[in-house]
Each structure stands twice: as structure tokens, then as C-alpha cells.
Design an enzyme around this catalytic site. Structure first.
Site, PDB file in Angstrom:
ATOM      1  N   ARG A 190       0.772  -1.230  -0.035  1.00 19.48           N
ATOM      2  CA  ARG A 190       0.038  -0.121   0.023  1.00 19.48           C
ATOM      3  C   ARG A 190       0.806   1.223  -0.131  1.00 19.48           C
ATOM      4  NH1 ARG A 190       2.324   1.972   3.623  1.00 19.48           N
ATOM      5  NH2 ARG A 190       0.944   3.516   3.784  1.00 19.48           N
ATOM      6  N   ARG A 243      -7.534  -0.946  -6.698  1.00 19.90           N
ATOM      7  CA  ARG A 243      -7.810   0.277  -5.863  1.00 19.90           C
ATOM      8  C   ARG A 243      -8.014   1.743  -6.534  1.00 19.90           C
ATOM      9  NH1 ARG A 243      -4.285   0.981  -0.461  1.00 19.90           N
ATOM     10  NH2 ARG A 243      -6.145   1.945   0.243  1.00 19.90           N
ATOM     11  N   ASP A 264      -1.916  10.797  -2.333  1.00 15.61           N
ATOM     12  CA  ASP A 264      -2.312   9.589  -3.362  1.00 15.61           C
ATOM     13  C   ASP A 264      -2.673   9.976  -4.684  1.00 15.61           C
ATOM     14  OD1 ASP A 264      -2.957   8.468  -0.552  1.00 15.61           O
ATOM     15  OD2 ASP A 264      -2.731   6.693  -1.642  1.00 15.61           O
ATOM     16  N   ASN A 300      -5.343  12.587   0.364  1.00 15.26           N
ATOM     17  CA  ASN A 300      -4.293  11.603   1.120  1.00 15.26           C
ATOM     18  C   ASN A 300      -5.272  10.615   2.212  1.00 15.26           C
ATOM     19  OD1 ASN A 300      -1.578  10.583   1.847  1.00 15.26           O
ATOM     20  ND2 ASN A 300      -1.895  11.806   3.698  1.00 15.26           N
ATOM     21  N   GLN A 333      -2.166   2.728   9.901  1.00 10.47           N
ATOM     22  CA  GLN A 333      -0.619   2.658   9.149  1.00 10.47           C
ATOM     23  C   GLN A 333       0.403   3.318  10.076  1.00 10.47           C
ATOM     24  OE1 GLN A 333      -3.707   3.375   7.716  1.00 10.47           O
ATOM     25  NE2 GLN A 333      -3.677   2.860   5.487  1.00 10.47           N
ATOM     26  N   ALA A 378       0.882   5.179  -2.510  1.00  7.14           N
ATOM     27  CA  ALA A 378       0.588   5.393  -3.689  1.00  7.14           C
ATOM     28  C   ALA A 378       1.767   4.939  -4.429  1.00  7.14           C
ATOM     29  CB  ALA A 378       0.495   6.732  -3.988  1.00  7.14           C
TER      30      ALA A 378
HETATM   31  O1  MRU Z   1      -4.309   3.290   2.126  1.00  9.10           O
HETATM   32  P1  MRU Z   1      -3.029   3.295   2.041  1.00  9.10           P
HETATM   33  O2  MRU Z   1      -1.945   2.861   3.242  1.00  9.10           O
HETATM   34  O3  MRU Z   1      -2.569   2.774   0.718  1.00  9.10           O
HETATM   35  O4  MRU Z   1      -2.876   5.012   1.971  1.00  9.10           O
HETATM   36  C1  MRU Z   1      -1.490   5.296   1.970  1.00  9.10           C
HETATM   37  C2  MRU Z   1      -1.496   6.831   2.048  1.00  9.10           C
HETATM   38  O5  MRU Z   1      -2.391   7.685   2.027  1.00  9.10           O
HETATM   39  C3  MRU Z   1      -0.097   7.622   1.883  1.00  9.10           C
HETATM   40  O6  MRU Z   1      -0.041   8.864   2.635  1.00  9.10           O
HETATM   41  C4  MRU Z   1      -0.046   7.983   0.370  1.00  9.10           C
HETATM   42  O7  MRU Z   1      -0.010   6.743  -0.346  1.00  9.10           O
HETATM   43  C5  MRU Z   1       1.312   8.433   0.138  1.00  9.10           C
HETATM   44  S1  MRU Z   1       2.427   7.417   0.456  1.00  9.10           S
HETATM   45  C6  MRU Z   1       4.253   7.975  -0.021  1.00  9.10           C
END
Ligand code: MRU
Length: 361
Positions: free
Chosen positions: A56, A99, A252, A262, A211, A58
Site C-alpha cells: 500500500r 484500488r 495519493d 491523502n 498505518q 501510492a
Molecule cells: O491506504 P494506503 O495505506 O495505501 O494509504 C496510503 C497513504 O494515504 C499515503 O499517505 C500515500 O499513499 C502517500 S505514500 C508515499
């Protein structure tokens, strides 16, 4: 084996083997309790890994998707060209449906499509399926290595924004685990620490998927970067008491007008930062900027399973049958963003003109 960033955790890695090979990804759903890699050798498998959040973040999703195309092409390489092309299209479709919010997924798939197109169509060309598969694998490896380089460049630009001794709040995980290495928001912190600054991190736990608690705190502990974990509803209290000097998050998808999608809760942090006159920085590779969407309103927001809100893993604490909302991302309006940190430099008060200028050569 290829891929990885010296020092930081290796989120994804490629194992070469004659004629095929495999992708391995850390199973992030089991961190920090269990550190284990899972193997992938098909687009369906990688799409499932993205959907279930084995991988996970981006940029990491983008790199995984690129390898997803490559493993699928290698798996299909003995088929005649027309059958190969059709089956590979199905693989692209599976990955694209995994996704919806992180634009890096679609950016990486587009790069892989363009790479395939350069090899010629079935009608035009005699390029073999195996030759195309080999070229697609080389492209996935290039995307992988570029991501690490770009994170390091962002880190260097962003590190200059942090004063020695800064206490930096971050939300979700935008670290090595969310990228091919180094990280975006945590990459800035890593680079500042490497430059000799004493930085401490305040990590929002990031409900509901945790996370921050599970991944960001773990990454920082691994590297002895001072980190303090808080629940999401504590950020305002710390800001009001002068305990936060800057906020840095990842993203994202950034719309053409500079609105930032985000992890859910980021908007709340941005509003609080604005209230307390704390700079709110977004670490953002150019692959995360989507000029095709005019504003944040048009960014698709993933809605995830209600069980993530009613409990965690096998423990469910909310009443069975309760109605739940679980939007996984939110949009922070550009006006709340102090600056975007990109590989091309820092963009203060981002707007459409400044974002478009980033793509001028
Ligand atoms: O749902 P996730 O864990 O994939 O969400 C990740 C985020 O929101 C991060 O902040 C974003 O992808 C930036 S990662 C460098």
C-alpha cells in the site's frame, strides 16, 4: 535480486530466474508483529496484494502494478502474439481495478502500456511474446529504481525546510514501506536526519487501518529516529501546546488546482495546522500529480469494508448491524497546503500554473 534503498526497509524486490522470475512484497498487513515476504507471479496475484493492502502507499502500489504486468507477461510468454496480447489486456484490467484513489497505479499501468505499444501491435510486428515480456520487465525495474531516486531527490529538497530540532507530525505511512525505498514524507525526515539535524517524529496512529501505529512507528524505531505515537484525536492538543513545528504527509493524488487527496484524517490535520500557523507540507512525486482532474472533488475516494471501523482483525467492538461509513481518503484544499515537495523542488502555495510548469521540460 534487484531493488531497494540502502538503509531503509526493502518493500518490494525482484528475483531473476532464467525466462521468468518473481516479485516479492513484504506482507504489510502483518507488520509489525510478523516480517515476511509473499511471492507473486501473476497479475491476479499482484492485484489481490494491492486490494488487500499487502502492499500500500501510492508509489509502492505503482511499482507493484508495473511488476504485476511484467510477471503476467512472463507467465504468458509462450502464447502466440494475438493470444498473448488479449490475455495481457485482461491482466492490465485486473490491476487497474485493484484500488481507485492512488493515481500512481494508473500512471504506472500507462507507462507499461506505452512500453508495450512501442514494441508494435500484433498486426504490424513480428516481435515475439517473450521479447515483449523481457522489455516489460526491464520497464518495471526502471520504474522501481526511478522511484528510489525520486524519493531521495524529494528528501534533499524537503530536508531544507526542517529546522534542527524540529518536531514533525505525520499522518498514515509515507515511508519506505509506501514506496520502493526511502519514502516521501518519511524520506524528507530521513534526509534531514542524514544531514545531521535532530528531528523527532509524532506519528498519528491513523484509524482505522493503523498505518501510523503499525508502519510509521515501526520504520522509525528500526532506524532509531525518535518517534512518539499518538491517537488521531490528540494532534490538536499537541499543536495547541506548541509541541509540533511542522506537518509532512504524503499523497495519493494531487488535482490540477493543487487539492491533495491523502489518507482519511489528513484534512483534519491540515485544518488544525492552519489554525495553529504550523506549516503543512505534502511530499509529492510528479507521478502523483493528475492534471486530468481539475479539483479534489473529481478524485475517486475509495470506500473500504465496514469491519475496519467496527473493529480490528478478529475483534469487533461495535454493535452488529450498525450503519458505517469508511471513506479511506479525504481531500485537503490547496489553500491549506504550505508547499508541495517534489523531485523538481519545493512548490510553495501550489496552484494550477505552478503544477503545470513542473511538467515543462
Ligand atoms: O491506504 P494506503 O495505506 O495505501 O494509504 C496510503 C497513504 O494515504 C499515503 O499517505 C500515500 O499513499 C502517500 S505514500 C508515499
Amino acid at each position: 535480486m534487484s531493488g531497494g534503498d540502502k538503509g531503509a526497509v526493502v518493500t518490494l524486490r525482484w528475483f531473476d530466474a532464467p525466462g521468468h522470475g518473481r516479485l516479492e512484497m513484504i506482507d504489510q498487513t502483518r507488520l509489525p508483529a510478523v516480517f515476511a515476504y509473499l511471492p507473486y507471479d501473476s497479475a491476479a496475484g499482484v492485484a489481490d496484494g494491492i486490494r488487500t493492502m499487502v502492499v500500500r502507499g501510492a508509489p509502492a502500489i505503482g511499482v507493484a502494478a508495473a511488476y504485476g504486468v511484467a510477471v503476467e507477461a512472463l507467465r504468458l510468454q509462450s502464447l502466440p502474439r494475438q493470444d498473448f496480447d488479449e490475455a495481457l489486456d485482461a491482466g492490465f484490467a485486473l490491476l487497474a481495478a485493484s484500488r481507485p484513489t492512488a493515481v500512481n497505479l494508473f500512471w504506472a499501468l500507462e507507462r507499461m502500456r506505452a512500453c508495450r505499444a512501442r514494441q508494435g501491435s500484433t498486426r504490424q510486428g513480428s516481435t515475439s511474446s517473450a521479447a515483449i515480456a523481457a522489455t516489460l520487465l526491464a520497464e518495471a525495474k526502471a520504474i522501481h529504481n526511478e522511484d528510489i531516486r525520486i524519493n531521495r531527490q524529494m528528501g534533499e529538497h524537503g530536508a531544507e525546510l526542517l529546522a534542527d530540532g524540529a518536531r514533525v507530525l505525520t499522518h498514515c505511512n509515507a515511508g519506505a514501506l509506501a514506496t520502493a525505498g526511502h519514502g516521501t514524507a518519511l524520506g524528507v525526515i530521513r534526509s534531514a536526519v542524514a544531514a545531521g539535524k535532530k528531528i523527532s517524529v509524532v506519528a498519528d496512529e491513523t484509524r482505522p487501518f493503523l498505518q501510523g501505529a503499525r508502519l510509521t512507528a515501526w520504520e522509525m524505531v528500526q532506524e532509531n529516529i525518535p518517534v512518539t505515537l499518538i491517537t488521531d484525536n490528540m494532534a490538536g492538543h499537541l499543536m495547541a501546546h506548541g509541541e509540533i513545528d511542522a506537518v509532512i504527509v504524503g499523497t495519493d493524488r494531487v488535482a490540477a488546482n493543487g487539492d491533495v487527496a491523502n489518507k482519511i484524517g489528513t484534512y483534519m490535520v491540515a485544518v488544525l495546522a492552519h489554525r495553529h500557523r504550523i506549516p503543512f507540507y505534502v511530499a509529492c512525486p510528479l507521478s502523483t500529480i493528475d492534471l486530468s482532474v481539475p479539483s479534489g472533488r473529481e478524485i475517486p475516494i475509495e470506500e473500504r469494508a465496514p469491519q475496519e471501523v467496527t473493529g480490528f482483525r478478529e475483534t469487533q467492538w461495535a454493535a452488529a448491524g450498525v450503519r458505517v461509513r469508511n471513506p479511506s481518503f479525504d481531500v485537503t484544499p490547496a489553500e491549506l497546503v504550505t508547499a508541495l515537495i517534489t523531485e523538481k523542488g519545493v512548490v510553495e502555495a501550489p496552484d494550477e500554473d505552478k503544477l503545470r510548469a513542473l511538467f515543462d521540460d
